[in-house]
Design an enzyme around this catalytic site. Sequence first.
Site, short mmCIF file in Angstrom:
data_model
loop_
_atom_site.label_atom_id
_atom_site.label_comp_id
_atom_site.label_asym_id
_atom_site.label_seq_id
_atom_site.Cartn_x
_atom_site.Cartn_y
_atom_site.Cartn_z
N ARG A 85 1.24 11.10 14.09
CA ARG A 85 2.61 10.26 13.23
C ARG A 85 3.47 9.44 14.14
O ARG A 85 3.43 9.53 15.04
CB ARG A 85 3.17 11.41 12.46
CG ARG A 85 2.42 11.90 11.34
CD ARG A 85 2.07 11.34 10.24
NE ARG A 85 3.18 10.85 9.89
CZ ARG A 85 4.16 11.41 8.98
NH1 ARG A 85 4.09 12.67 8.65
NH2 ARG A 85 5.12 10.79 8.30
N LYS A 130 0.91 -1.12 -0.13
CA LYS A 130 -0.14 0.02 0.11
C LYS A 130 0.85 1.32 -0.07
O LYS A 130 0.38 2.35 -0.43
CB LYS A 130 -0.91 -0.03 1.15
CG LYS A 130 -0.65 0.45 2.64
CD LYS A 130 -1.78 0.65 3.45
CE LYS A 130 -1.39 0.91 4.72
NZ LYS A 130 -2.83 1.27 5.56
N ASP A 131 2.12 1.07 0.39
CA ASP A 131 3.21 2.35 0.33
C ASP A 131 3.69 2.50 -1.27
O ASP A 131 4.44 3.54 -1.39
CB ASP A 131 4.18 2.22 1.30
CG ASP A 131 3.45 2.34 2.53
OD1 ASP A 131 2.39 2.91 2.94
OD2 ASP A 131 4.00 1.76 3.64
N CYS A 148 -0.79 7.25 -2.48
CA CYS A 148 -0.87 6.59 -1.24
C CYS A 148 -1.58 7.46 -0.34
O CYS A 148 -2.10 7.01 0.70
CB CYS A 148 0.26 6.04 -0.85
SG CYS A 148 1.48 7.34 -0.40
N ARG A 187 -8.10 8.79 4.25
CA ARG A 187 -9.18 7.44 3.80
C ARG A 187 -9.97 7.10 5.13
O ARG A 187 -11.08 7.10 5.22
CB ARG A 187 -8.44 6.48 3.52
CG ARG A 187 -9.13 5.15 2.93
CD ARG A 187 -8.37 3.98 2.43
NE ARG A 187 -7.29 3.60 3.66
CZ ARG A 187 -7.73 2.72 4.51
NH1 ARG A 187 -8.94 2.31 4.87
NH2 ARG A 187 -6.69 2.42 5.56
N ARG A 188 -9.24 6.95 6.07
CA ARG A 188 -9.80 6.58 7.50
C ARG A 188 -10.94 7.65 7.98
O ARG A 188 -11.94 7.39 8.40
CB ARG A 188 -8.74 6.21 8.35
CG ARG A 188 -8.19 4.91 8.01
CD ARG A 188 -7.10 4.32 8.88
NE ARG A 188 -6.44 3.08 8.71
CZ ARG A 188 -5.03 2.82 8.74
NH1 ARG A 188 -4.26 3.64 9.32
NH2 ARG A 188 -4.56 1.29 8.27
N ARG A 198 3.46 5.45 18.34
CA ARG A 198 1.77 5.78 18.21
C ARG A 198 1.16 5.30 19.39
O ARG A 198 0.28 5.76 20.22
CB ARG A 198 1.20 5.47 16.93
CG ARG A 198 1.50 6.32 15.72
CD ARG A 198 0.89 5.75 14.46
NE ARG A 198 1.44 6.44 13.22
CZ ARG A 198 0.55 6.46 12.25
NH1 ARG A 198 -0.64 6.09 12.23
NH2 ARG A 198 1.32 7.10 11.20
C1 DPM Z 1 -0.46 4.15 3.60
C2 DPM Z 1 -1.49 4.81 4.67
C3 DPM Z 1 -0.99 4.58 6.06
C4 DPM Z 1 0.26 3.96 5.58
C5 DPM Z 1 -2.87 5.55 4.45
C6 DPM Z 1 -4.21 4.79 4.48
C7 DPM Z 1 -1.75 4.77 7.18
C8 DPM Z 1 -1.24 6.17 7.70
C9 DPM Z 1 -1.79 6.54 9.08
C10 DPM Z 1 -0.67 4.43 2.18
N1 DPM Z 1 0.64 3.70 4.32
O1 DPM Z 1 -3.85 3.47 4.97
O2 DPM Z 1 -5.07 5.26 4.22
O3 DPM Z 1 -2.74 5.88 9.37
O4 DPM Z 1 -1.10 7.38 9.67
C11 DPM Z 1 1.45 1.70 6.63
C12 DPM Z 1 0.97 0.77 7.62
C13 DPM Z 1 1.13 -0.56 6.89
C14 DPM Z 1 1.56 -0.29 5.94
C15 DPM Z 1 0.38 1.15 9.02
C16 DPM Z 1 -1.17 1.29 9.23
C17 DPM Z 1 0.60 -1.82 7.72
C18 DPM Z 1 0.95 -3.10 7.01
C19 DPM Z 1 0.11 -3.40 5.75
C20 DPM Z 1 1.40 3.27 6.71
N2 DPM Z 1 1.76 1.23 5.43
O5 DPM Z 1 -1.84 1.44 8.21
O6 DPM Z 1 -1.63 1.20 10.19
O7 DPM Z 1 -0.87 -2.91 5.31
O8 DPM Z 1 0.51 -4.16 5.06
#
Ligand code: DPM
Length: 327
Positions: A153, A84-85, A248, A135-136, A159
């Site tokens: 952050r 997702k990143d 993203c 998104r959330r 966190r």
């Molecule tokens: C991206 C988002 C977030 C990450 C945006 C989204 C969360 C940012 C936040 C694109 N990357 O989800 O809408 O809540 O501040 C990230 C996480 C993981 C991968 C952590 C998470 C988890 C493992 C995975 C950060 N990237 O979302 O809690 O999904 O494989």
Amino acid sequence: MSNHKTFTIGSRKSQLALVQTRQVQSALQLSYPDFEFPIISMTTVGDQILNKPLFQIGEKSLFTKELEVALQNKTVDLVVHSLKDLPTTLPDGMTIGAIMKRENPKDAVVIKKGLNFNSLDELPEGSVIGTSSVRRTAQLKKAFPNLVFQDIRGNLNTRLAKLDDPNGPYSALILAVAGLIRLNLNNRISQILPSSVILHAVGQGALAVECRTDDAQIIKIISVLEDKDTMLRCTAERSMLRTLEGGCSVPIGVHTDFIKSSDCKRKLKLIGLIARLDGSEIIQAEAVKEIDEDGIDAANELGKEVASTLVEKGATSILDELKNAKS
Ligand code: DPM
């Protein structure tokens, strides 16, 4: 291939990134006992800018750029990312060599230590929820208008410390189930949010291995890591996001699953949504497509189809508003 070969894996430095990279390393080691897969870790822009909401930084490859430069330089031979990143369009010469079996892609609620609540519905009016995901925030504002959403952050452990701080503002955090499970923090999950409340991010819960397009040897080596169903689901999700030209950090959510129809054909279903930042409007669309032997073209088509229905329903005005919010 000679007997002793070394293939270097690039990783971000965060604890979650390293756990994920070691998971890939172990899987490769198991399949290729004679090869070595050392890890080189590095810091990315996304790890460094901690004082700004993600969506305002305006850089699509926040968590991946430095690693891709290392790939280009041949400092590393493969890079492990949370899919997702990873931006939907990769730099020239880079490709996703494998997508691994997806962990639960949904979002979880983590409640502050000592608070006696188990779900978002139970939280009192005005409770502060920490997340920096637009998104959330957008989707949950709509479902829970009485809660307050505030940026947070830092890596997962930072966190959680901010959440549990008795003097801190947050009553709960929204985090990906997958990350919590990988860090053995399952016990902190109070609630897994259903798709009726929130749709997850494109590629959430899946790990991707990126490599150089012309590196046939690595592509062959990492092909053992691939999970076809995850790859097809994520191909459809990413195709939708790419068509909408979303990065993203846009309020776009998805849900995919395979369904077996009455004619016994295997079909992939994709639900997509785009939300206004304040949650005042949510546009949703879905489509189902038969998946043939190869499936990749069908998955890409499915993503485009859902994207164009979203555009027909007014997605462009939301996307334009977002562009203005960033500049
Ligand atoms: C991206 C988002 C977030 C990450 C945006 C989204 C969360 C940012 C936040 C694109 N990357 O989800 O809408 O809540 O501040 C990230 C996480 C993981 C991968 C952590 C998470 C988890 C493992 C995975 C950060 N990237 O979302 O809690 O999904 O494989």
